[in-house]
Design a protein around this motif. Structure first.
Motif, PDB file in Angstrom:
ATOM      1  N   PRO A 162      -2.607   3.988  -6.315  1.00 24.73           N
ATOM      2  CA  PRO A 162      -1.841   5.208  -6.028  1.00 24.73           C
ATOM      3  C   PRO A 162      -1.355   5.874  -7.307  1.00 24.73           C
ATOM      4  O   PRO A 162      -1.132   5.222  -8.333  1.00 24.73           O
ATOM      5  N   ASP A 163      -1.194   7.185  -7.237  1.00 24.51           N
ATOM      6  CA  ASP A 163      -0.749   7.948  -8.394  1.00 24.51           C
ATOM      7  C   ASP A 163       0.746   7.790  -8.646  1.00 24.51           C
ATOM      8  O   ASP A 163       1.217   7.965  -9.760  1.00 24.51           O
ATOM      9  N   TRP A 164       1.488   7.493  -7.618  1.00 25.27           N
ATOM     10  CA  TRP A 164       2.934   7.445  -7.738  1.00 25.27           C
ATOM     11  C   TRP A 164       3.495   6.481  -6.712  1.00 25.27           C
ATOM     12  O   TRP A 164       2.775   5.994  -5.861  1.00 25.27           O
ATOM     13  N   SER A 165       4.791   6.237  -6.810  1.00 19.77           N
ATOM     14  CA  SER A 165       5.489   5.426  -5.809  1.00 19.77           C
ATOM     15  C   SER A 165       6.905   5.977  -5.667  1.00 19.77           C
ATOM     16  O   SER A 165       7.393   6.723  -6.515  1.00 19.77           O
ATOM     17  N   PHE A 166       7.546   5.598  -4.605  1.00 16.63           N
ATOM     18  CA  PHE A 166       8.918   6.036  -4.389  1.00 16.63           C
ATOM     19  C   PHE A 166       9.834   5.325  -5.374  1.00 16.63           C
ATOM     20  O   PHE A 166       9.481   4.278  -5.930  1.00 16.63           O
ATOM     21  N   ALA A 167      11.021   5.884  -5.562  1.00 13.36           N
ATOM     22  CA  ALA A 167      11.972   5.325  -6.520  1.00 13.36           C
ATOM     23  C   ALA A 167      12.401   3.917  -6.119  1.00 13.36           C
ATOM     24  O   ALA A 167      12.695   3.079  -6.982  1.00 13.36           O
ATOM     25  N   ASP A 168      12.427   3.627  -4.825  1.00 14.56           N
ATOM     26  CA  ASP A 168      12.833   2.284  -4.395  1.00 14.56           C
ATOM     27  C   ASP A 168      11.698   1.270  -4.494  1.00 14.56           C
ATOM     28  O   ASP A 168      11.886   0.104  -4.171  1.00 14.56           O
ATOM     29  N   GLY A 169      10.508   1.694  -4.929  1.00 15.05           N
ATOM     30  CA  GLY A 169       9.392   0.771  -5.149  1.00 15.05           C
ATOM     31  C   GLY A 169       8.370   0.735  -4.040  1.00 15.05           C
ATOM     32  O   GLY A 169       7.323   0.098  -4.182  1.00 15.05           O
ATOM     33  N   THR A 170       8.639   1.389  -2.915  1.00 17.28           N
ATOM     34  CA  THR A 170       7.631   1.409  -1.853  1.00 17.28           C
ATOM     35  C   THR A 170       6.459   2.272  -2.290  1.00 17.28           C
ATOM     36  O   THR A 170       6.638   3.312  -2.927  1.00 17.28           O
ATOM     37  N   PRO A 171       5.261   1.823  -2.008  1.00 11.96           N
ATOM     38  CA  PRO A 171       4.089   2.569  -2.476  1.00 11.96           C
ATOM     39  C   PRO A 171       3.920   3.887  -1.718  1.00 11.96           C
ATOM     40  O   PRO A 171       4.390   4.054  -0.600  1.00 11.96           O
ATOM     41  N   ALA A 172       3.240   4.777  -2.374  1.00 12.89           N
ATOM     42  CA  ALA A 172       2.928   6.067  -1.762  1.00 12.89           C
ATOM     43  C   ALA A 172       1.873   5.879  -0.684  1.00 12.89           C
ATOM     44  O   ALA A 172       1.088   4.929  -0.738  1.00 12.89           O
ATOM     45  N   PRO A 173       1.853   6.758   0.308  1.00  6.81           N
ATOM     46  CA  PRO A 173       0.777   6.649   1.306  1.00  6.81           C
ATOM     47  C   PRO A 173      -0.573   6.915   0.642  1.00  6.81           C
ATOM     48  O   PRO A 173      -0.656   7.682  -0.307  1.00  6.81           O
ATOM     49  N   PRO A 174      -1.606   6.257   1.124  1.00  6.77           N
ATOM     50  CA  PRO A 174      -2.922   6.447   0.489  1.00  6.77           C
ATOM     51  C   PRO A 174      -3.431   7.875   0.684  1.00  6.77           C
ATOM     52  O   PRO A 174      -3.187   8.508   1.709  1.00  6.77           O
ATOM     53  N   LEU A 175      -4.142   8.339  -0.313  1.00  8.80           N
ATOM     54  CA  LEU A 175      -4.730   9.672  -0.245  1.00  8.80           C
ATOM     55  C   LEU A 175      -6.010   9.640   0.590  1.00  8.80           C
ATOM     56  O   LEU A 175      -6.578   8.571   0.837  1.00  8.80           O
ATOM     57  N   LYS A 176      -6.480  10.812   0.999  1.00 16.07           N
ATOM     58  CA  LYS A 176      -7.689  10.879   1.825  1.00 16.07           C
ATOM     59  C   LYS A 176      -8.888  10.277   1.106  1.00 16.07           C
ATOM     60  O   LYS A 176      -9.696   9.568   1.696  1.00 16.07           O
ATOM     61  N   GLY A 177      -9.008  10.541  -0.175  1.00 19.00           N
ATOM     62  CA  GLY A 177     -10.129   9.989  -0.938  1.00 19.00           C
ATOM     63  C   GLY A 177     -10.070   8.471  -1.020  1.00 19.00           C
ATOM     64  O   GLY A 177     -11.091   7.793  -0.954  1.00 19.00           O
ATOM     65  N   GLN A 178      -8.847   7.940  -1.175  1.00 20.29           N
ATOM     66  CA  GLN A 178      -8.692   6.487  -1.230  1.00 20.29           C
ATOM     67  C   GLN A 178      -9.061   5.856   0.110  1.00 20.29           C
ATOM     68  O   GLN A 178      -9.727   4.814   0.149  1.00 20.29           O
ATOM     69  N   ILE A 179      -8.644   6.494   1.192  1.00 18.73           N
ATOM     70  CA  ILE A 179      -8.987   5.980   2.524  1.00 18.73           C
ATOM     71  C   ILE A 179     -10.493   6.028   2.728  1.00 18.73           C
ATOM     72  O   ILE A 179     -11.103   5.072   3.216  1.00 18.73           O
ATOM     73  N   ARG A 180     -11.118   7.134   2.321  1.00 19.74           N
ATOM     74  CA  ARG A 180     -12.568   7.282   2.474  1.00 19.74           C
ATOM     75  C   ARG A 180     -13.304   6.223   1.655  1.00 19.74           C
ATOM     76  O   ARG A 180     -14.228   5.573   2.152  1.00 19.74           O
ATOM     77  N   ARG A 181     -12.883   6.013   0.391  1.00 20.64           N
ATOM     78  CA  ARG A 181     -13.543   5.019  -0.455  1.00 20.64           C
ATOM     79  C   ARG A 181     -13.356   3.608   0.108  1.00 20.64           C
ATOM     80  O   ARG A 181     -14.273   2.795   0.082  1.00 20.64           O
TER      81      ARG A 181
END
Length: 135
Positions: free
Chosen positions: A52-71
């Protein structure tokens, strides 16, 4: 009034034409990338593409992007196909081995059922050829 063929089409146009090609730019460095074990393009696979390109300040990961899901789905599909083809090859090898064993048993059975040659004198019936008497 009748007009003849259009004459301005036969006049050569002298315009400056520039040909742009993006082919070489898009493949720049692909030999080097392949040589060091990376993907052909910079966005093929790897941590810069798959993480992921970023994460929330509390450390939870960002939701996956469409390209990541497709790959991820393409990778899972490829893995399932590899497993299926590997299993198919294993079954084919087993069937080939069984077929070779069956053919060998049939040949041995055929050899046992051969008639005894005329003039055979003792010994193993099928291991040797008949002895010829000296003339």
């Amino acid at each position: 009034m009748m007009m003849g063929p259009l004459r301005f089409l036969s006049v050569p146009l002298m315009c400056g034409v520039r040909f742009l090609s993006s082919g070489a730019v898009s493949r720049a460095g692909s030999k080097w990338r392949l040589g060091v074990g990376l993907s052909k393009s910079g966005s093929g696979y790897g941590p810069l593409t798959d993480r992921p390109d970023w994460s929330f300040a509390d450390g939870t990961p960002a939701p996956p992007l469409k390209g990541q899901i497709r790959r991820r789905m393409e990778s899972e599909k490829m893995a399932r196909r590899i497993v299926m083809l590997t299993n198919e090859m294993e079954r084919g090898k087993e069937r080939w081995t069984e077929q070779q064993e069956r053919l060998q048993r049939q040949e041995e059975e055929r050899q046992l059922n051969l008639p005894i040659p005329k003039g055979w004198k003792g010994g193993s019936l099928r291991a040797k050829s008949p002895t010829k008497s000296a003339a």
